[in-house]
Design a protein around this motif. Structure first.
Motif, mmCIF file in Angstrom:
data_model
loop_
_atom_site.group_PDB
_atom_site.id
_atom_site.type_symbol
_atom_site.label_atom_id
_atom_site.label_comp_id
_atom_site.label_asym_id
_atom_site.label_seq_id
_atom_site.Cartn_x
_atom_site.Cartn_y
_atom_site.Cartn_z
ATOM 1 N N ALA A 140 0.840 -1.209 0.000
ATOM 2 C CA ALA A 140 0.000 0.000 0.000
ATOM 3 C C ALA A 140 0.872 1.255 0.000
ATOM 4 C CB ALA A 140 -0.934 0.007 1.198
ATOM 5 N N LEU A 141 1.907 1.268 0.815
ATOM 6 C CA LEU A 141 2.789 2.439 0.872
ATOM 7 C C LEU A 141 3.537 2.626 -0.454
ATOM 8 C CD1 LEU A 141 4.128 2.006 4.505
ATOM 9 C CD2 LEU A 141 2.734 3.917 3.661
ATOM 10 N N LEU A 142 3.942 1.543 -1.074
ATOM 11 C CA LEU A 142 4.622 1.648 -2.371
ATOM 12 C C LEU A 142 3.677 2.171 -3.458
ATOM 13 C CD1 LEU A 142 6.848 -1.561 -2.335
ATOM 14 C CD2 LEU A 142 7.603 0.817 -2.138
ATOM 15 N N VAL A 143 2.422 1.742 -3.407
ATOM 16 C CA VAL A 143 1.440 2.225 -4.395
ATOM 17 C C VAL A 143 1.177 3.722 -4.196
ATOM 18 C CG1 VAL A 143 -0.984 2.072 -5.119
ATOM 19 C CG2 VAL A 143 0.381 -0.004 -4.844
ATOM 20 N N VAL A 144 1.033 4.151 -2.954
ATOM 21 C CA VAL A 144 0.818 5.581 -2.690
ATOM 22 C C VAL A 144 2.055 6.380 -3.111
ATOM 23 C CG1 VAL A 144 0.343 7.306 -0.908
ATOM 24 C CG2 VAL A 144 -0.870 5.129 -0.878
ATOM 25 N N SER A 145 3.236 5.796 -2.916
ATOM 26 C CA SER A 145 4.470 6.424 -3.377
ATOM 27 C C SER A 145 4.445 6.593 -4.899
ATOM 28 C CB SER A 145 5.677 5.585 -2.959
ATOM 29 O OG SER A 145 6.859 6.051 -3.570
ATOM 30 N N LEU A 146 3.957 5.572 -5.595
ATOM 31 C CA LEU A 146 3.820 5.674 -7.056
ATOM 32 C C LEU A 146 2.896 6.825 -7.447
ATOM 33 C CD1 LEU A 146 3.464 2.033 -8.463
ATOM 34 C CD2 LEU A 146 5.231 3.689 -8.995
ATOM 35 N N LEU A 147 1.769 6.932 -6.769
ATOM 36 C CA LEU A 147 0.816 8.006 -7.078
ATOM 37 C C LEU A 147 1.441 9.383 -6.846
ATOM 38 C CD1 LEU A 147 -2.461 6.497 -5.585
ATOM 39 C CD2 LEU A 147 -1.816 6.680 -7.993
ATOM 40 N N ALA A 148 2.179 9.523 -5.750
ATOM 41 C CA ALA A 148 2.865 10.797 -5.490
ATOM 42 C C ALA A 148 3.904 11.074 -6.567
ATOM 43 C CB ALA A 148 3.515 10.770 -4.102
ATOM 44 N N GLY A 149 4.567 10.032 -7.041
ATOM 45 C CA GLY A 149 5.549 10.193 -8.110
ATOM 46 C C GLY A 149 4.912 10.617 -9.423
ATOM 47 N N VAL A 150 3.740 10.075 -9.709
ATOM 48 C CA VAL A 150 3.027 10.466 -10.934
ATOM 49 C C VAL A 150 2.636 11.943 -10.853
ATOM 50 C CG1 VAL A 150 0.887 10.112 -12.237
ATOM 51 C CG2 VAL A 150 2.264 8.152 -11.508
ATOM 52 N N ILE A 151 2.161 12.377 -9.695
ATOM 53 C CA ILE A 151 1.817 13.795 -9.514
ATOM 54 C C ILE A 151 3.065 14.658 -9.694
ATOM 55 C CG2 ILE A 151 1.083 15.505 -7.794
ATOM 56 C CD1 ILE A 151 -0.802 13.285 -6.681
ATOM 57 N N THR A 152 4.177 14.230 -9.111
ATOM 58 C CA THR A 152 5.443 14.966 -9.240
ATOM 59 C C THR A 152 5.835 15.104 -10.706
ATOM 60 O OG1 THR A 152 6.205 14.154 -7.090
ATOM 61 C CG2 THR A 152 7.883 14.985 -8.593
ATOM 62 N N PHE A 179 6.903 15.152 -4.212
ATOM 63 C CA PHE A 179 8.205 14.492 -4.345
ATOM 64 C C PHE A 179 8.683 13.962 -2.999
ATOM 65 C CE2 PHE A 179 12.925 14.900 -4.528
ATOM 66 C CZ PHE A 179 13.155 13.885 -5.441
ATOM 67 N N LEU A 180 8.517 14.772 -1.946
ATOM 68 C CA LEU A 180 8.886 14.303 -0.606
ATOM 69 C C LEU A 180 8.057 13.089 -0.207
ATOM 70 C CD1 LEU A 180 9.384 17.581 1.483
ATOM 71 C CD2 LEU A 180 11.128 15.984 0.682
ATOM 72 N N CYS A 181 6.758 13.145 -0.464
ATOM 73 C CA CYS A 181 5.883 12.012 -0.150
ATOM 74 C C CYS A 181 6.298 10.773 -0.934
ATOM 75 C CB CYS A 181 4.423 12.348 -0.464
ATOM 76 S SG CYS A 181 3.697 13.508 0.698
ATOM 77 N N GLN A 182 6.646 10.956 -2.198
ATOM 78 C CA GLN A 182 7.075 9.825 -3.019
ATOM 79 C C GLN A 182 8.260 9.120 -2.372
ATOM 80 O OE1 GLN A 182 8.846 10.844 -6.780
ATOM 81 N NE2 GLN A 182 8.694 8.763 -7.566
ATOM 82 N N GLY A 183 9.266 9.889 -2.014
ATOM 83 C CA GLY A 183 10.468 9.298 -1.424
ATOM 84 C C GLY A 183 10.228 8.710 -0.053
ATOM 85 N N LEU A 184 9.551 9.464 0.805
ATOM 86 C CA LEU A 184 9.331 8.990 2.170
ATOM 87 C C LEU A 184 8.427 7.760 2.219
ATOM 88 C CD1 LEU A 184 8.951 12.402 4.044
ATOM 89 C CD2 LEU A 184 10.890 10.819 4.133
ATOM 90 N N LEU A 185 7.338 7.788 1.452
ATOM 91 C CA LEU A 185 6.426 6.643 1.457
ATOM 92 C C LEU A 185 7.062 5.421 0.808
ATOM 93 C CD1 LEU A 185 3.088 8.468 0.643
ATOM 94 C CD2 LEU A 185 3.775 7.460 2.825
ATOM 95 N N GLY A 186 7.857 5.623 -0.229
ATOM 96 C CA GLY A 186 8.568 4.502 -0.854
ATOM 97 C C GLY A 186 9.557 3.877 0.115
ATOM 98 N N ALA A 187 10.335 4.717 0.804
ATOM 99 C CA ALA A 187 11.298 4.202 1.782
ATOM 100 C C ALA A 187 10.581 3.508 2.939
ATOM 101 C CB ALA A 187 12.167 5.351 2.297
ATOM 102 N N LEU A 188 9.477 4.101 3.392
ATOM 103 C CA LEU A 188 8.713 3.502 4.479
ATOM 104 C C LEU A 188 8.114 2.162 4.050
ATOM 105 C CD1 LEU A 188 7.740 3.884 7.381
ATOM 106 C CD2 LEU A 188 5.762 5.115 6.474
ATOM 107 N N GLY A 189 7.620 2.100 2.817
ATOM 108 C CA GLY A 189 7.076 0.844 2.297
ATOM 109 C C GLY A 189 8.129 -0.249 2.261
ATOM 110 N N LEU A 190 9.328 0.081 1.805
ATOM 111 C CA LEU A 190 10.423 -0.899 1.782
ATOM 112 C C LEU A 190 10.813 -1.309 3.203
ATOM 113 C CD1 LEU A 190 12.687 0.530 -1.067
ATOM 114 C CD2 LEU A 190 11.227 -1.498 -1.137
ATOM 115 N N LEU A 191 10.823 -0.343 4.094
ATOM 116 C CA LEU A 191 11.173 -0.628 5.487
ATOM 117 C C LEU A 191 10.153 -1.576 6.125
ATOM 118 C CD1 LEU A 191 13.204 0.051 7.716
ATOM 119 C CD2 LEU A 191 11.728 1.947 8.374
#
Length: 183
Positions: free
Chosen positions: A67-79, A164-176
């Motif tokens: 879920a966190l990786l998908v939300v990271s993707l959405l933030a990346g698309v917006i970016t 962009f911040l959300c993309q990175g933070l949520l992606g890192a959190l998802g991996l974590l």
């Protein structure tokens, strides 16, 4: 960037700073693309091997991590979309200004017979809602504040920055979450 004749020296300095800040938008969009690609690859690998991975990861960590990786993707698309929009808007603004300060542009402006209100109504008539409202308001704000378009672009850059911040933070959190969920 050329200084604009119709702006005060202070406005030209502010505009210069705005445009230099906005020049960051393109590299942010490029980096977002790389992060998007990596995140999509990770998601694809997990989805393809979900049965095998589910034996190694706890169910909640798998769900939350995905879920966190998908939300990271959405933030990346917006970016990325905002990067494209900002680059296009900056380019368009400079092109229009160059046309208007050319000798033909100056002659055209000087020979105008309609009022600014009539010009605005005619210009926005081809747009559908909500673009018509946005264009009308942009024209009206531009008549009052000479830096209105640059300010609007800076506000969009702010949104891009937070996405962009959300993309990175949520992606890192998802991996974590995925790593910490390993049994």
């Amino acid at each position: 960037m050329k200084l604009r004749n119709h702006l005060t020296p202070e406005q030209n300095i502010i505009r210069l700073i705005y445009l230099r800040v906005l020049s960051i938008s393109s590299p942010v969009g490029e980096f977002a693309t790389w992060v998007l690609t990596g995140t999509a690859a990770i998601l694809g690998a997990i989805v393809v091997k979900v049965e095998t991975i589910s034996k190694v990861l706890s169910a909640p960590s798998l769900k939350w991590g995905l879920a966190l990786l998908v939300v990271s993707l959405l933030a990346g698309v917006i970016t990325k979309h905002l990067s494209i929009a900002l680059s296009a808007a900056l380019s368009l603004s400079e092109e229009v200004y160059e046309e208007l300060i050319s000798s033909e542009g100056i002659k055209t402006i000087q020979s105008m017979t309609s009022s600014l209100n009539e010009l605005n109504l005619e210009m926005v008539s081809v747009f559908t809602l909500p673009l018509r409202r946005i264009m009308k308001n942009s024209f009206e704000h531009g008549c009052v504040d000479q830096l209105a378009s640059e300010k609007r672009l800076v506000r969009l850059f702010n949104i891009q920055f937070y996405a962009f911040l959300c993309q990175g933070l949520l992606g890192a959190l998802g991996l974590l979450v995925l790593v910490l969920g390993i049994n």
